[in-house]
Each structure stands twice: as C-alpha cells, then as structure tokens.
Write a protein that holds these residues in place. Structure first.
Motif, mmCIF file in Angstrom:
data_model
loop_
_atom_site.group_PDB
_atom_site.id
_atom_site.type_symbol
_atom_site.label_atom_id
_atom_site.label_comp_id
_atom_site.label_asym_id
_atom_site.label_seq_id
_atom_site.Cartn_x
_atom_site.Cartn_y
_atom_site.Cartn_z
ATOM 1 N N UNK A 188 43.039 56.210 57.781
ATOM 2 C CA UNK A 188 42.088 55.286 57.154
ATOM 3 C C UNK A 188 42.301 55.165 55.649
ATOM 4 N N UNK A 189 42.951 56.186 55.062
ATOM 5 C CA UNK A 189 43.202 56.081 53.624
ATOM 6 C C UNK A 189 44.508 55.324 53.410
ATOM 7 N N UNK A 190 44.375 54.009 53.294
ATOM 8 C CA UNK A 190 45.513 53.105 53.163
ATOM 9 C C UNK A 190 45.338 52.244 51.928
ATOM 10 N N UNK A 191 46.413 51.567 51.530
ATOM 11 C CA UNK A 191 46.322 50.663 50.378
ATOM 12 C C UNK A 191 45.329 49.545 50.647
ATOM 13 N N UNK A 192 45.285 49.071 51.896
ATOM 14 C CA UNK A 192 44.359 47.991 52.235
ATOM 15 C C UNK A 192 42.909 48.441 52.077
ATOM 16 N N UNK A 193 42.605 49.652 52.513
ATOM 17 C CA UNK A 193 41.230 50.137 52.409
ATOM 18 C C UNK A 193 40.862 50.507 50.983
ATOM 19 N N UNK A 194 41.828 51.036 50.221
ATOM 20 C CA UNK A 194 41.577 51.289 48.797
ATOM 21 C C UNK A 194 41.255 49.970 48.088
ATOM 22 N N UNK A 195 41.958 48.920 48.461
ATOM 23 C CA UNK A 195 41.695 47.609 47.863
ATOM 24 C C UNK A 195 40.268 47.137 48.165
ATOM 25 N N UNK A 196 39.798 47.376 49.385
ATOM 26 C CA UNK A 196 38.421 46.990 49.744
ATOM 27 C C UNK A 196 37.406 47.707 48.869
ATOM 28 N N UNK A 197 37.600 49.020 48.670
ATOM 29 C CA UNK A 197 36.656 49.790 47.862
ATOM 30 C C UNK A 197 36.764 49.408 46.391
ATOM 31 N N UNK A 198 37.989 49.142 45.920
ATOM 32 C CA UNK A 198 38.175 48.723 44.528
ATOM 33 C C UNK A 198 37.478 47.383 44.266
ATOM 34 N N UNK A 199 37.572 46.476 45.227
ATOM 35 C CA UNK A 199 36.898 45.182 45.061
ATOM 36 C C UNK A 199 35.384 45.370 45.015
ATOM 37 N N UNK A 200 34.861 46.229 45.880
ATOM 38 C CA UNK A 200 33.419 46.504 45.859
ATOM 39 C C UNK A 200 33.004 47.134 44.533
ATOM 40 N N UNK A 201 33.872 47.996 43.990
ATOM 41 C CA UNK A 201 33.593 48.597 42.681
ATOM 42 C C UNK A 201 33.526 47.525 41.605
ATOM 43 N N UNK A 202 34.497 46.621 41.620
ATOM 44 C CA UNK A 202 34.509 45.541 40.630
ATOM 45 C C UNK A 202 33.266 44.665 40.767
ATOM 46 N N UNK A 203 32.898 44.338 41.998
ATOM 47 C CA UNK A 203 31.705 43.506 42.215
ATOM 48 C C UNK A 203 30.450 44.214 41.703
ATOM 49 N N UNK A 204 30.370 45.528 41.931
ATOM 50 C CA UNK A 204 29.199 46.271 41.455
ATOM 51 C C UNK A 204 29.169 46.304 39.924
ATOM 52 N N UNK A 205 30.305 46.614 39.303
ATOM 53 C CA UNK A 205 30.345 46.701 37.840
ATOM 54 C C UNK A 205 29.937 45.373 37.211
ATOM 55 N N UNK A 206 30.426 44.270 37.759
ATOM 56 C CA UNK A 206 30.048 42.959 37.220
ATOM 57 C C UNK A 206 28.559 42.674 37.434
ATOM 58 N N UNK A 207 27.994 43.173 38.531
ATOM 59 C CA UNK A 207 26.580 42.919 38.814
ATOM 60 C C UNK A 207 25.653 43.595 37.803
ATOM 61 N N UNK A 208 26.137 44.684 37.173
ATOM 62 C CA UNK A 208 25.309 45.374 36.169
ATOM 63 C C UNK A 208 25.735 45.005 34.755
ATOM 64 N N UNK A 209 26.579 44.011 34.632
ATOM 65 C CA UNK A 209 26.979 43.532 33.316
ATOM 66 C C UNK A 209 28.086 44.327 32.662
ATOM 67 N N UNK A 210 28.787 45.165 33.431
ATOM 68 C CA UNK A 210 29.862 45.973 32.868
ATOM 69 C C UNK A 210 31.131 45.177 32.664
ATOM 70 N N UNK A 211 31.974 45.650 31.730
ATOM 71 C CA UNK A 211 33.219 44.944 31.428
ATOM 72 C C UNK A 211 34.446 45.863 31.457
ATOM 73 N N UNK A 212 34.232 47.186 31.533
ATOM 74 C CA UNK A 212 35.356 48.111 31.416
ATOM 75 C C UNK A 212 35.241 49.216 32.463
ATOM 76 N N UNK A 213 36.391 49.589 33.065
ATOM 77 C CA UNK A 213 36.450 50.640 34.076
ATOM 78 C C UNK A 213 37.607 51.574 33.755
ATOM 79 N N UNK A 214 37.359 52.876 33.870
ATOM 80 C CA UNK A 214 38.389 53.897 33.684
ATOM 81 C C UNK A 214 38.832 54.400 35.058
ATOM 82 N N UNK A 215 40.138 54.570 35.258
ATOM 83 C CA UNK A 215 40.659 55.058 36.538
ATOM 84 C C UNK A 215 41.650 56.195 36.285
#
Length: 465
Positions: A18-45
């Motif tokens: 289950x830990x695949x590039x496709x699934x990491x992409x799904x979680x990364x997109x959800x992270x981006x959507x959440x950060x934008x929803x709270x007005x964030x502009x920067x993410x550290x990885x």
C-alpha cells in the motif's frame, strides 16, 4: 483505490503493497488541499534513511508544489525533530516527514507536523484525511521545489537548551547507536560544532535501509551488539540509542544493562526540576506510575493522555508543560518545540550525569528511594493473523475483562486507551492494539522483574494466545 489507515502518528504501510508512489501522491494532494484551506503558503518536507524515502519525499514535494505552495525539501535525510524544527524556523504552515519511525524495514510512512513544529493534532489530521481523494493529485512540478539545510541552525538551538559550560568540562565517553537511522552523525556533528572534548563513539551511524537486521526500535531485543560493547564499560559511561527517525530515545548502561524509557523519563523529569524548571508533567496511559509518584513528591501536576504524542502535543500547546513523554521513548521538554527529540534528550541525560556526578542508574535508584516504589517493566508484542483478529481480541477484553490474572485479583479497569487492569500489590497490565501493524501489545509494571514475567504469562493465557 487502497484504503489508507492513519494511526497514532500518521499513515504507515508496507512498501510496494500500500505504500506506493500513487498512494503517497494521494496523501500529498490532501495535505496541499488542507494547507490551502487554512490559508497556508509554505510546507517543509523531510525524510529518513529507509528504502526509497528520498524518492517518496521528492514525489510528495513535487505534488504539493504543483498546487502553488512553496515547498522546502531537506537536502538529505534528517531526524524528525530537525524537520519539525524547520517548520517553525521557516514559518511553514505544515510539515511532512517521510518515515515509518520504529516500524520494521519493509514499512514506510507519512507523518504530518503542525505549524508549531510538533505532531499534528487530531484536528489537523482530520482536516487532511477528510480531503483525501477530494481531488486527484496534481501533475508533479519538481522544478518548483526548493532545498533546505538547517543543521547548523538546529545545533545552535540545542546549544541554548543544554549547559554547554558543564559539557565542555567533561572529557568522558558517550556512545550513540543510531541503529542505521536518521540520527546517524547528528550527535557527533553537535559535539564538533560545540567544541566539546567529549569522546563520542558511534555505532550503526552509517545509514542502512535494513537497519542492520533489526527493527529500529531501541528495546533490548534489538540492541544485542550495543549491549555487548557496553558490557566492558564502567559507570558513568552509557549509550544513547535513537530510533529510525531519531525522535525516540533508549539507553544502555555500563555493563550492558538496558535502561528503559520510564527510567529515562523519570531521570529527565528530576534533572529538569533540579535545573529550576517547573510545569505540568504529561504522560501517556502506558507510562510507569513512578513518574506520577515523583511528580507528586516534587509538587507537580500530572496529566495522563491516550497513547500517541499528538495528545501530548495538545497539552504543550495549552502551555505550562515541563515534560511530556510516552512509553515508546518519545519525550518532549520545556523550551523546545513541542516534539520528541532523541538527540536533545541524549544530551540532557549526559548533562544530568555531568552535573550530579552520578550515573543514570544511581540517579534512578535515588528516585526509587524518594518515591518508595521499586520499578520493573516489560512488554510483549504479540503477532496476530490480521487486524480483524487483533480487534476481536480487544473487543472481548473490553466487554469481559478478566477478574484475576493468576494469583492477583483485578481491582479496577481503565479503558482510556486499550484495557488496563490494575492488580493487587500495585501492579498493572495494559492490553492495546498497534495502530500500524497486526500486533497486540501487552505492557506490565510491577515491583519485581519475576513478577512482571508471571503477569505477562497470565495475560497471554487470558488472550488465548
């Protein structure tokens, strides 16, 4: 699509299942959507030393960057506390750490960090997971990702939190076993940066995706080599052990004796108190009662939370916390980010030895004398056939808890997180499912190692395993 389960600290799964590039992409997109929803502009990885962690991190960074957010990606592997520190230093809205922490080598994971530089709270995780698959992953934009390296800045922060003058007068030895994980080289780097005369001796400091054949959790069965090396040493020499992403700490004393996380917690609490620091003591449900007894002697309030550092982070964010920790060796202290930091805790343990002139074992013996309690602890990690079997066993325990284990009666039952049986003679045993693996964990504390063994044997019998 695969169902992704988020446990006590993020999502973890087996690589290529289950830990695949496709699934990491799904979680990364959800992270981006959440950060934008709270007005964030920067993410550290950041990422650890596991198989493909660097590539998974680059992929997640490219997805988040494609959503128009500024992304700072670590130049190389970093300990989780360094990634968390970077979130605050870079004033990011969130952080991501690609790591499976102490899980076996075949796992990888995705930890989310809040803007305060600590484990994401349950509310933040809910905000992100609610957006999982709300929109398809954006087309990756790797060229938009920036790199960061805060090694020197992090070292300067550590130098503010320890007594450098005391450490500079110490020329003894300290071992550091990084277990092949992300802590490799970081303590040695601090010793050089701070100009210490300390003789730092590294074991398993070179990154190793298979963690030299063990799971990177600092518990006795994974530390055979280190314990053999320390068997020839004498007090006050000890070894600090950091897990796969270096947010947890373990210790081995001279002579090869294992010094468990409850003992580390108690010594750090006592040491911080002696330094003149005050505040609430926060512990998870599986931590030794000696922490409660010590805090009571020191006149400090104790808060008990469910298991998972995110609950401790909640308390740190409320303020007035001196120390917060969990049975797994994750401990955070006042004045730092609200995060576990195995590297800082190693230095604080050394500081306690240097300033008291007493070994860790001697300091803990004093705590036992002060509290009037003798501590013995052990844990079973029982493999079951599936998560469903694990959950069925836990449901049975909650609905029909045992009334006795062997010769000991059950005086009361707590279900804050799992099922905790308080037994006669002051002993307790806790049954709790792993949130990331098909494991059922059984924790036990009593006043004698032999009694702990007997109780765990009866607990296993009560499960029918």
């Amino acid at each position: 699509m695969d169902e992704l389960r988020f446990g006590t600290d993020g999502w973890r799964d087996v690589i290529a299942e289950k830990y695949t590039f496709a699934n990491v992409a799904r979680v990364a997109q959800a992270t981006a959507d959440y950060v934008k929803s709270v007005g964030g502009t920067r993410v550290v990885i950041g990422h650890d030393t596991r198989f493909l962690s660097d590539r998974f991190a680059r992929h997640a960074a490219a997805i988040v960057a494609a959503n128009g957010l500024e992304v700072l990606l670590s130049r190389s592997y970093v300990p989780t506390p360094v990634a968390s520190f970077a979130v605050v230093h870079e004033q990011a809205a969130a952080g991501v750490m690609i790591t499976a922490s102490h899980n076996p080598p075949e796992y990888n994971g995705y930890k989310l960090k809040g803007p305060y530089g600590g484990s994401a709270t349950p509310e933040i995780y809910a905000g992100m997971t609610q957006r999982l698959d709300a929109s398809p992953p954006a087309r990756p934009r790797s060229e938009a990702v920036k790199r960061f390296d805060l090694r020197t800045t992090y070292y300067e922060r550590l130098a503010q939190l320890v007594d450098l003058s005391a450490l500079k007068n110490h020329s003894g030895a300290l071992y550091h076993d990084a277990m092949g994980g992300a802590g490799g080289g970081w303590l040695a780097g601090f010793v050089k940066h701070a100009g210490l005369a300390l003789d730092l001796r590294e074991l398993h400091g070179v990154p190793h995706p298979l963690f030299y054949g063990v799971r990177p959790e600092p518990i006795p069965q994974n530390l055979a080599t280190l314990r053999a090396v320390l068997s020839a040493e004498k007090d006050p020499v000890f070894a600090a052990v950091t897990d796969g992403d270096a947010d947890r700490i373990g210790a081995v004393l001279a002579g090869g004796t294992y010094f468990n996380s409850h003992q580390i917690f108690a010594v750090l609490l006592h040491h911080l108190y002696r330094k003149g620091l005050r505040g609430r003591v926060v512990k998870t449900f599986s931590v030794s009662k000696i922490v409660d007894l010590l805090a009571e002697k020191l006149g400090l309030e104790v808060v008990t939370t469910p298991i998972g550092f995110k609950y401790i982070t909640d308390e740190f964010l409320k303020g007035d916390v001196l120390i917060g920790g969990e049975e797994s060796g994750g401990i955070g202290v006042a004045g730092h980010i609200p995060e576990r930091d195995g590297l800082l805790n190693a230095l604080l343990l050394l500081e306690s030895v240097v300033t008291t002139g007493k070994s860790l074992g001697e300091q803990f013996a004093e705590i036992e004398e002060l509290t009037g309690f003798r501590h013995a602890f052990d844990r079973l990690d029982l493999e079951v056939d599936s998560p469903e079997v694990r959950d069925t066993l836990m449901a049975r325990l909650k609905n029909e808890p045992p009334t006795r284990l062997g010769r000991l009666e059950v005086e009361r039952v707590e279900t804050l997180d799992g099922v905790k049986l308080h037994l006669t003679d002051g002993a307790w045993v806790l049954f709790r499912p792993s949130g990331t693996e098909p494991l059922l964990r059984v924790y036990c504390e009593a006043s004698d190692p032999g009694e702990v063994k007997k109780i765990l044997k009866e607990a296993r019998r009560a499960l029918g395993l």
